[in-house]
Design an enzyme around this catalytic site. Structure first.
Site, mmCIF file in Angstrom:
data_model
loop_
_atom_site.group_PDB
_atom_site.id
_atom_site.type_symbol
_atom_site.label_atom_id
_atom_site.label_comp_id
_atom_site.label_asym_id
_atom_site.label_seq_id
_atom_site.Cartn_x
_atom_site.Cartn_y
_atom_site.Cartn_z
ATOM 1 N N ASP A 19 0.314 -3.763 10.889
ATOM 2 C CA ASP A 19 -0.281 -2.846 10.338
ATOM 3 C C ASP A 19 -0.492 -1.987 10.977
ATOM 4 O O ASP A 19 -0.283 -2.146 11.896
ATOM 5 C CB ASP A 19 -1.067 -3.604 8.858
ATOM 6 C CG ASP A 19 -1.780 -1.350 8.773
ATOM 7 O OD1 ASP A 19 -1.096 -0.994 7.911
ATOM 8 O OD2 ASP A 19 -3.040 -1.789 8.935
ATOM 9 N N ARG B 117 -11.442 7.498 5.076
ATOM 10 C CA ARG B 117 -10.626 6.375 5.045
ATOM 11 C C ARG B 117 -10.420 5.838 3.786
ATOM 12 O O ARG B 117 -9.743 5.477 2.840
ATOM 13 C CB ARG B 117 -11.397 6.053 6.002
ATOM 14 C CG ARG B 117 -9.759 4.328 6.289
ATOM 15 C CD ARG B 117 -8.507 4.890 6.469
ATOM 16 N NE ARG B 117 -8.451 3.509 7.001
ATOM 17 C CZ ARG B 117 -6.768 2.751 6.599
ATOM 18 N NH1 ARG B 117 -6.182 3.607 6.881
ATOM 19 N NH2 ARG B 117 -6.525 2.019 7.556
ATOM 20 N N SER C 3 4.168 -0.373 7.579
ATOM 21 C CA SER C 3 2.949 0.982 7.095
ATOM 22 C C SER C 3 3.598 1.339 5.889
ATOM 23 O O SER C 3 4.544 1.076 5.809
ATOM 24 C CB SER C 3 2.850 1.790 8.836
ATOM 25 O OG SER C 3 1.372 2.899 7.887
ATOM 26 N N ASN C 4 2.189 2.172 4.817
ATOM 27 C CA ASN C 4 2.187 2.906 4.487
ATOM 28 C C ASN C 4 2.457 4.282 4.753
ATOM 29 O O ASN C 4 2.985 4.940 3.549
ATOM 30 C CB ASN C 4 0.948 2.867 3.440
ATOM 31 C CG ASN C 4 0.896 1.806 2.298
ATOM 32 O OD1 ASN C 4 1.437 1.426 1.999
ATOM 33 N ND2 ASN C 4 -1.001 1.633 2.428
ATOM 34 N N LYS D 231 1.552 -0.675 -0.665
ATOM 35 C CA LYS D 231 0.844 -2.131 -0.313
ATOM 36 C C LYS D 231 -0.105 -2.306 -0.989
ATOM 37 O O LYS D 231 -0.228 -0.547 -1.565
ATOM 38 C CB LYS D 231 0.561 -1.775 1.256
ATOM 39 C CG LYS D 231 1.760 -2.644 2.270
ATOM 40 C CD LYS D 231 0.747 -2.359 3.825
ATOM 41 C CE LYS D 231 1.461 -2.392 4.633
ATOM 42 N NZ LYS D 231 1.135 -2.191 5.711
ATOM 43 N N ASN E 122 -6.539 -4.905 7.459
ATOM 44 C CA ASN E 122 -7.279 -4.155 6.220
ATOM 45 C C ASN E 122 -6.980 -5.404 5.623
ATOM 46 O O ASN E 122 -5.859 -6.275 5.294
ATOM 47 C CB ASN E 122 -6.486 -2.884 5.364
ATOM 48 C CG ASN E 122 -6.496 -1.813 6.280
ATOM 49 O OD1 ASN E 122 -7.332 -0.934 6.297
ATOM 50 N ND2 ASN E 122 -5.412 -1.323 7.238
ATOM 51 N N PHE F 206 -6.969 -5.489 2.168
ATOM 52 C CA PHE F 206 -6.638 -6.079 0.809
ATOM 53 C C PHE F 206 -5.330 -6.349 1.185
ATOM 54 O O PHE F 206 -4.445 -7.062 0.572
ATOM 55 C CB PHE F 206 -5.604 -4.501 0.223
ATOM 56 C CG PHE F 206 -5.056 -2.701 1.294
ATOM 57 C CD1 PHE F 206 -3.925 -3.032 0.843
ATOM 58 C CD2 PHE F 206 -6.023 -2.735 2.214
ATOM 59 C CE1 PHE F 206 -3.435 -2.715 1.184
ATOM 60 C CE2 PHE F 206 -5.185 -1.677 2.809
ATOM 61 C CZ PHE F 206 -3.818 -1.321 2.685
#
Length: 219
Positions: free
Chosen positions: A6, A37, A114-115, A147, A173, A175
């Protein structure tokens, strides 16, 4: 092993804008930054649930607007733009570069995952001097969902030509590591802060580490 990392909060320090925020809003900066954030991630979750994908930068901008409303901070548009631009050149954590070099020298495949958009990922990694340490970059934009949708973890396997048993998701993270684990990948949580809490779900990561120096694999 195939190791997918990530980016935001794991390799790249999202608190990098703190100094700029402190100059703009003083003592509100710490809480503002944390809320920014938190809402950024919440908005990505909402978008995924709504099947309403947008570029991750939209979530970031809207979260910034929310933080301004919550803290009653009246930033000028050019100040918001400057903060958003700074988000594109955030610094890497100190333990990142040397350990990516080590892991690659040990024969592992390394991917950034990554997002963020592929353009955003590439820009961050170039700025941090990390882009050459990866075999590839994987963005959720290819699947138009954030994600922790299982769709994006399946996409990881497709891109890397790997299998679940030998594919790790490394993230700070919760999640993300739990989402990967629920899908069937191996996962490792990087506990960047002692105050960070891992959700007490039925899914748990394979390992918990506090620094990438602890990221080792037995042969």
């Amino acid at each position: 092993m195939t190791l997918t990392f990530d980016i935001y909060g794991t390799l790249i320090n999202t608190s990098g804008v703190f100094d700029s925020l402190q100059k703009l809003i003083g003592e509100k900066a710490e809480g503002f930054n944390q809320l920014w954030r938190m809402k950024q991630l919440e908005y990505s979750f909402r978008r995924a649930a709504m099947n309403n994908y947008v570029d991750f930068s939209v979530c970031t901008k809207q979260a910034l607007e929310y933080a301004c409303l919550f803290y009653k901070v009246d930033l000028e548009e050019h100040q918001k733009t400057a903060l958003m631009e700074e988000y594109k050149v955030l610094p890497a954590f100190d333990d990142v570069k040397k350990n990516l070099e080590r892991l690659r020298s040990e024969g592992h495949q390394l991917y950034a995952f990554s997002n963020g958009s592929k353009e955003a990922i590439k820009g961050l990694l170039i700025n941090a001097g990390l882009v050459d340490h990866f075999d590839g970059m994987i963005s959720v934009e290819e699947k138009q969902v954030f994600k922790p949708s299982p769709t994006v973890y399946q996409y990881v396997l497709e891109v890397t030509s790997s299998v679940k048993e030998f594919t790790y998701l490394i993230s700070s993270n919760p999640f993300d590591v739990l989402g990967a684990k629920a899908f069937g990948l191996q996962s490792i949580w990087v506990q960047r802060s002692k105050e960070s809490i891992l959700d007490p779900w039925e899914y748990q990561p394979n390992r918990i580490i506090s620094t990438l120096s602890d990221l080792t694999f037995t042969k």
